[in-house]
Scaffold this motif. Structure first.
Motif, PDB file in Angstrom:
ATOM      1  N   SER A 188       0.920  -1.207  -0.052  1.00  0.00           N
ATOM      2  CA  SER A 188       0.099  -0.019  -0.007  1.00  0.00           C
ATOM      3  C   SER A 188       0.705   1.388  -0.053  1.00  0.00           C
TER       4      SER A 188
ATOM      5  N   LYS B  10       0.103   5.324   1.231  1.00  0.00           N
ATOM      6  CA  LYS B  10      -0.603   6.095   1.869  1.00  0.00           C
ATOM      7  C   LYS B  10      -0.267   7.804   1.595  1.00  0.00           C
TER       8      LYS B  10
ATOM      9  N   LEU C  47      -4.098   0.288  -2.409  1.00  0.00           N
ATOM     10  CA  LEU C  47      -3.916  -1.121  -1.999  1.00  0.00           C
ATOM     11  C   LEU C  47      -3.344  -1.817  -3.328  1.00  0.00           C
TER      12      LEU C  47
ATOM     13  N   THR D 142      -1.129  -1.096   5.552  1.00  0.00           N
ATOM     14  CA  THR D 142      -1.174  -2.029   4.703  1.00  0.00           C
ATOM     15  C   THR D 142      -1.918  -3.098   5.331  1.00  0.00           C
TER      16      THR D 142
ATOM     17  N   ALA E 119      -5.892  -2.050   5.432  1.00  0.00           N
ATOM     18  CA  ALA E 119      -6.401  -1.719   4.110  1.00  0.00           C
ATOM     19  C   ALA E 119      -6.693  -2.896   3.511  1.00  0.00           C
TER      20      ALA E 119
END
Length: 320
Positions: A67, A69, A91, A306, A309
């Motif tokens: 992931s 962000k 993701l 991660t 998500a």
């Protein structure tokens, strides 16, 4: 080719989603403590007065996901009628390289922050712990109440905030948000809020190194989740408590860089680095709280995004 699924704040809500995230974080922290995954440092770009752009990438190899962000912090946004924090989490599937989901970054951050505290509460707090004290009345404080209530049957919540009106609104929210009857009350001081509480959560935006909660206010055997502070030396909890408590961190290296209470306790010789227990060792059964007073000090890590998500994506995706 289908595009990524969008997961919004509404799809992240609810106890079932919270429990999914807590469980996924437990798996991830075991991997992290065992050295089977890691969490790179985030990139921080400051631009303008206190405006910040943060980029946080990580991969969780065993689950085959990664992931990234992107988060923005804009302090003058509330005056515009806009949230302080905006963000998005992408993701990815590590096998195909496809972006599988886009998730609301601000909401995911709140959910996973609360879930990390709930995970520690699951492993440290007494099974019959039902009294919760909260210092702070913002978004993170709400996330903490929801998450802790998912792992313990909380019956009373005492809140203290520097702004009485915010605390009153928070107490009203607690009465509606917790899915079982709970008594919520506002206290005039942090000391009154934490007195005899089995679980204590601090989530403020303090930038000070003067403790908001003194060590001798904390009841023996209580569990404390320390979440807030705006820089690496900010302190919410008296570092002296770490000398006798089980001191739990997400990751030792991350705590040494960013956890004010840990840094202060080490500098004062109250604890050594080996006294810091990584959360994954509790989940993995290597360390036990055994009724001791315990403290989780979090700093937030990209790998947590991660894990959260993937759990939220799986929970929001209908089964074919």
């Amino acid at each position: 080719m289908t595009g990524p699924v969008t997961v919004d704040a509404a799809q992240m809500a609810g106890t079932s989603q919270l429990v999914r995230v807590i469980d996924a974080l437990g798996e991830m922290f075991v991997d992290l403590a065992a050295g089977r995954t890691d969490s790179p440092a985030r990139t921080v770009i400051e631009h303008g007065p206190q405006r910040v752009l943060l980029v946080s990438p990580a991969v969780w190899e065993r689950r085959g996901v990664g992931s990234v962000k992107i988060t923005t912090l804009t302090p003058d946004n509330p005056a515009r009628g806009l949230p302080l924090i905006h963000g998005v989490v992408a993701l990815t599937d590590l096998t195909t390289g496809q972006i599988t989901a886009l998730l609301d970054g601000a909401e995911l951050t709140a959910v996973r922050t609360g879930a990390v505290a709930a995970l520690a509460t699951r492993w440290c707090a007494a099974e019959d712990a039902e009294d919760l004290a909260v210092i702070g009345a913002g978004v993170q404080a709400r996330a903490l109440v929801s998450a802790v209530a998912a792992v313990r049957r909380i019956r009373s919540v005492r809140v203290f905030s520097r702004t009485r009106q915010r605390a009153e609104r928070f107490a009203d929210w607690v009465r509606d948000a917790v899915p079982h009857p709970v008594h919520a009350s506002v206290c005039d001081s942090a000391k009154a809020a934490v007195a005899d509480a089995a679980i204590i959560c601090t989530a403020t935006s303090t930038s000070d190194n003067t403790p908001l909660v003194e060590a001798d206010w904390v009841a023996p055997g209580a569990h404390v989740n320390v979440i807030g502070g705006t820089h690496p030396d900010a302190i919410e909890l008296d570092p002296a408590l770490l000398a006798d408590a089980l001191a739990v961190v997400e990751d030792r290296s991350a705590a040494l860089e960013g956890a004010g209470e840990v840094r202060a306790a080490l500098a004062a010789g109250l604890i050594g680095v080996d006294d810091l227990r990584e959360l994954g060792t509790l989940v993995g059964g290597e360390v036990r709280a055994d009724g001791r007073t315990s403290v989780l000090r979090t700093v937030g890590m990209a790998i947590e995004d991660t894990a959260a998500a993937v759990a939220l994506h799986e929970g929001a995706t209908p089964v074919a």
